[in-house]
Design a protein around this motif. Structure first.
Motif, PDB file in Angstrom:
ATOM      1  N   GLY A  11     -77.644  34.585  -7.337  1.00  0.00           N
ATOM      2  CA  GLY A  11     -77.061  33.987  -6.147  1.00  0.00           C
ATOM      3  C   GLY A  11     -75.617  33.553  -6.369  1.00  0.00           C
ATOM      4  O   GLY A  11     -74.817  33.512  -5.437  1.00  0.00           O
ATOM      5  N   THR A  12     -75.262  33.242  -7.623  1.00  0.00           N
ATOM      6  CA  THR A  12     -73.919  32.749  -7.945  1.00  0.00           C
ATOM      7  C   THR A  12     -73.057  33.805  -8.634  1.00  0.00           C
ATOM      8  O   THR A  12     -71.910  34.012  -8.247  1.00  0.00           O
ATOM      9  N   ASN A  13     -73.585  34.455  -9.649  1.00  0.00           N
ATOM     10  CA  ASN A  13     -72.798  35.417 -10.423  1.00  0.00           C
ATOM     11  C   ASN A  13     -73.499  36.766 -10.558  1.00  0.00           C
ATOM     12  O   ASN A  13     -74.712  36.862 -10.418  1.00  0.00           O
ATOM     13  N   PRO A  32     -68.038  36.374  -9.952  1.00  0.00           N
ATOM     14  CA  PRO A  32     -68.779  35.678  -8.892  1.00  0.00           C
ATOM     15  C   PRO A  32     -69.414  36.697  -7.946  1.00  0.00           C
ATOM     16  O   PRO A  32     -68.805  37.722  -7.634  1.00  0.00           O
ATOM     17  N   GLU A  34     -70.205  36.113  -4.779  1.00  0.00           N
ATOM     18  CA  GLU A  34     -69.725  35.876  -3.406  1.00  0.00           C
ATOM     19  C   GLU A  34     -70.798  36.260  -2.397  1.00  0.00           C
ATOM     20  O   GLU A  34     -70.526  36.932  -1.386  1.00  0.00           O
ATOM     21  N   ASN A  87     -81.657  33.660  -1.201  1.00  0.00           N
ATOM     22  CA  ASN A  87     -80.393  33.430  -1.916  1.00  0.00           C
ATOM     23  C   ASN A  87     -79.318  34.460  -1.589  1.00  0.00           C
ATOM     24  O   ASN A  87     -78.205  34.368  -2.081  1.00  0.00           O
ATOM     25  N   THR A 140     -84.581  26.643 -11.366  1.00  0.00           N
ATOM     26  CA  THR A 140     -84.720  25.910 -10.110  1.00  0.00           C
ATOM     27  C   THR A 140     -86.130  26.130  -9.569  1.00  0.00           C
ATOM     28  O   THR A 140     -86.811  25.215  -9.131  1.00  0.00           O
TER      29      THR A 140
END
Ligand code: ZN
Length: 317
Positions: A11-13, A32, A34, A87, A140
């Protein structure tokens, strides 16, 4: 030497790496994702970081036998499509595999990210030399993967290895999935923090109560310093994990269980009580192949390594 490109979409990288047929990392990189910009931007970033990894390995795309992609699901391995993902906004029946394959002009496979990470640990990490291995990714949420006789179990709908939703306490805590008493509601980073916060709100004294905000890392640190509540919370997570291990032992009889993800950073503080509770709950009949429980060894590289390994299984060249 045969080479594979592994891509791990989070979800981030996005992590990328060129991995050879012996599971050695030749090059790697990260950008990233994005993800909020939508699928087109994500594909663009995956292609870019993939090309960079191949260049860094002093190779050309023509020398890459195949691409392995790990992505959050639910998804279809067969069709290479992301059904939808909380995500990844905008990924609705999105043909991620074929889009990346077309842009990089190579064959590709798509797998669930946690499954790919488990395969990575099997291929070149804590599970090296093993043929039967289960991995829990304690982040998470909780994901996982099951490798049986060297094969990643996919299940009939590509959803095998959703180990976080094994029920360990009937009538227990509500999980985000709607079930009660899931492993994830006890041993994920999110619920570890929540359980500590709930106990403090109910009046349990703890050195954690002096903090502005609690994280799983802080719970581990305070357990290390002897805080009774932090120790009890980690012990509860470990017991839930041990119960899941007992059930998995009876289903797939692995040689090894691997613990990875953020919660595994607690090291012995989670490993030792998990082993202790496993011994307590496991059957006492003769067991000629005692289960080993270890920490993961590849860190966040496991996803792209495993994705590359899964590509190798389909396209061995
Ligand atoms: Zn659940």
């Amino acid at each position: 030497m045969v080479h594979y490109l592994g891509l791990d979409l989070g979800g981030t990288n996005i992590k990328a790496g060129v991995v050879d047929e012996l599971a050695r990392i030749v090059s790697k990189g990260s950008v990233p994702a994005e993800a909020a910009e939508g699928p087109e931007r994500v594909v663009y970033n995956m292609v870019r970081v993939g090309r960079e990894a191949v260049e860094k390995a002093a190779l050309t795309m023509a020398e890459i036998t195949a691409i392995g992609i790990g992505s959050p699901g639910p998804l279809s391995v067969e069709r290479g499509v992301i059904h939808n993902s909380p995500n990844l906004p905008g990924f609705v029946n999105f043909p991620l595999r074929d889009r990346v394959a077309a842009s990089l002009d190579a064959k590709a496979v798509l797998h669930n990210d946690a499954n790919a990470a488990a395969f990575g640990e099997y291929w070149s990490g804590a599970g090296r030399e093993m043929q039967h291995m289960v991995m829990f990714t304690l982040g998470t949420g909780i994901g996982g993967g099951v490798v049986s006789d060297g094969v990643l179990l996919r299940g009939c709908g590509d959803n095998a290895g959703e180990l976080g939703h094994i029920i360990v306490h009937p009538e227990g805590r509500q999980c985000g999935c709607g079930q009660n008493g899931c492993l994830e509601a006890y041993a994920s980073a999110t619920h570890t923090v929540r359980r500590a916060e709930e106990a403090i709100a109910e009046g349990t004294s703890s050195t954690l109560s002096s903090l502005d905000s609690i994280s799983a890392k802080r719970v581990a640190e305070h357990a290390q310093k002897g805080d009774a509540l932090a120790i009890a919370v980690l012990d509860g997570a470990a017991e839930a994990l041990a119960l899941a291990c007992v059930s998995l032992r009876h289903v797939v009889e692995p040689q090894l269980v691997v613990l990875g993800g953020g919660m595994a950073a607690a090291g012995e503080l989670i490993l030792a009580p998990t082993r202790k509770h496993y011994q307590r709950h496991m059957w006492k009949l003769q067991d000629s192949h005692p289960l080993r429980i270890k920490l993961a060894s590849l860190g966040s590289d496991a996803g792209f390594i495993g994705a590359a390994g899964l590509a190798q299984q389909i396209f061995p060249e």
